[in-house]
Design an enzyme around this catalytic site. Structure first.
Site, mmCIF file in Angstrom:
data_model
loop_
_atom_site.group_PDB
_atom_site.id
_atom_site.type_symbol
_atom_site.label_atom_id
_atom_site.label_comp_id
_atom_site.label_asym_id
_atom_site.label_seq_id
_atom_site.Cartn_x
_atom_site.Cartn_y
_atom_site.Cartn_z
ATOM 1 N N ASP A 163 -9.567 -30.166 -39.103
ATOM 2 C CA ASP A 163 -9.789 -30.635 -37.737
ATOM 3 C C ASP A 163 -9.510 -32.132 -37.733
ATOM 4 O O ASP A 163 -10.314 -32.928 -38.205
ATOM 5 C CB ASP A 163 -11.233 -30.352 -37.309
ATOM 6 N N ASN A 213 1.407 -34.492 -34.443
ATOM 7 C CA ASN A 213 1.960 -33.489 -33.536
ATOM 8 C C ASN A 213 0.883 -32.568 -32.968
ATOM 9 O O ASN A 213 1.170 -31.754 -32.105
ATOM 10 C CB ASN A 213 3.015 -32.675 -34.290
ATOM 11 N N TYR A 224 -3.881 -33.931 -19.731
ATOM 12 C CA TYR A 224 -2.686 -33.893 -20.578
ATOM 13 C C TYR A 224 -1.851 -35.139 -20.349
ATOM 14 O O TYR A 224 -1.429 -35.809 -21.300
ATOM 15 C CB TYR A 224 -1.878 -32.632 -20.278
ATOM 16 N N LYS A 254 -1.467 -38.173 -23.250
ATOM 17 C CA LYS A 254 -0.140 -38.470 -23.783
ATOM 18 C C LYS A 254 0.317 -39.881 -23.380
ATOM 19 O O LYS A 254 1.006 -40.559 -24.164
ATOM 20 C CB LYS A 254 0.871 -37.423 -23.314
ATOM 21 N N ILE A 281 9.673 -26.839 -23.384
ATOM 22 C CA ILE A 281 10.151 -25.918 -24.416
ATOM 23 C C ILE A 281 9.702 -24.518 -24.021
ATOM 24 O O ILE A 281 8.520 -24.292 -23.743
ATOM 25 C CB ILE A 281 9.568 -26.267 -25.800
ATOM 26 N N SER A 332 8.185 -21.056 -24.104
ATOM 27 C CA SER A 332 7.201 -20.440 -25.004
ATOM 28 C C SER A 332 6.452 -19.305 -24.318
ATOM 29 O O SER A 332 5.297 -19.052 -24.626
ATOM 30 C CB SER A 332 6.203 -21.501 -25.495
#
Length: 259
Positions: free
Chosen positions: A60, A87, A170, A174, A203, A205
């Site tokens: 973690d 990442n 988010y 970021k 991307i 997914s």
């Protein structure tokens, strides 16, 4: 490369992480594949052409003590760390809740992984790089850390059957990580440590056709990105080919943020 160098990759068990492990090992790196999910880390590490080029670790990364233990294990198993790729990112249980009712607990949970964890990773792995006078760090951002999301893309959009959006947490996490990237580039630049960011566009997914069609229309290239295209950018930035690049954000988005 004269000898294999060691890179720590957090979030290594995810979609982008899998692609990064493959590209990094193909370029001669020894990869410490780190993920909170031990099974996903093992799976990613097992995808390499050379079975000895990647080790899997569960951790973690938002836990300072766990990171210290991780660093010790990597030093024993692999040696000193030359590069760090932050990442790891997370979604909370209420990740797609509207902004007006987004729970504080979820905000803090996502912020801990998306922004605080890269800070802790830099504190843990950066100082030895500074002491040796060389090293490189790459942080994975998002287009929604540098531009606002187009809300119309999400009308009728689903991910694995669930309505989706890009929540404020988010974007905020970021955007904060981009600020941290620039700060660390300035802070450690004279010590031979380069710090950069890669910003992926969308991307594919599992998003539904409605999302894909509307997202594609927003890009200059008319399509979503592929994981290997982000992995190529990350591998370039930690390589010697990028030896005079620091404090930069390489945006891999098919031109979405350029218009």
């Amino acid at each position: 490369m004269a000898q294999a160098r060691i890179v720590v990759l957090t979030g290594g068990g995810g979609i982008l992480g899998h692609a990064m492990v493959g590209q990094l090992t193909a370029d001669g790196w020894q990869v410490a594949v780190v993920d909170r999910n031990a099974e996903l880390a093992q799976r990613a590490a097992g995808l390499t052409r050379d079975p000895g080029s990647a080790n899997a670790y569960d951790c973690d990364v938002s836990d300072r003590d766990a990171l210290r233990d991780l660093h010790g294990r990597i030093r024993v198993d692999m040696g000193p760390v030359d590069a760090l790729i932050c990442n790891a990112a997370t979604k909370s249980d209420n990740f797609f809740e509207p902004f007006e009712t987004f729970p504080l607990e979820d905000w803090n949970q996502v912020m801990a992984v998306n922004l605080t964890a890269p800070m802790l990773c830099a504190q843990e792995f950066g100082p030895p790089m500074v002491k040796r006078g060389r090293g490189t760090i790459v942080n994975t951002l998002s287009i929604y850390g540098i531009v606002a999301p187009d809300q119309s893309i999400y009308e009728g959009s689903l991910y694995e059957g669930r309505a989706i959006n890009t929540p404020a947490i988010y974007s905020a996490s970021k955007a904060g990580l981009w600020g941290l990237t620039k700060y660390l580039a300035s802070y450690w630049g004279q010590h031979g440590v380069r710090v950069n960011a890669v910003t992926p566009g969308g991307i594919f997914s599992g998003q539904n056709d409605s999302f894909v069609e509307k997202y594609n229309a927003r890009t200059m290239m008319g399509r979503m990105g592929e994981p290997h295209e982000v992995a190529d950018a990350v591998t370039f930035l930690i390589s010697d080919k990028a030896s005079y690049i620091t404090g930069q954000n390489l945006v891999v988005d098919g031109g979405l943020t350029a218009w």
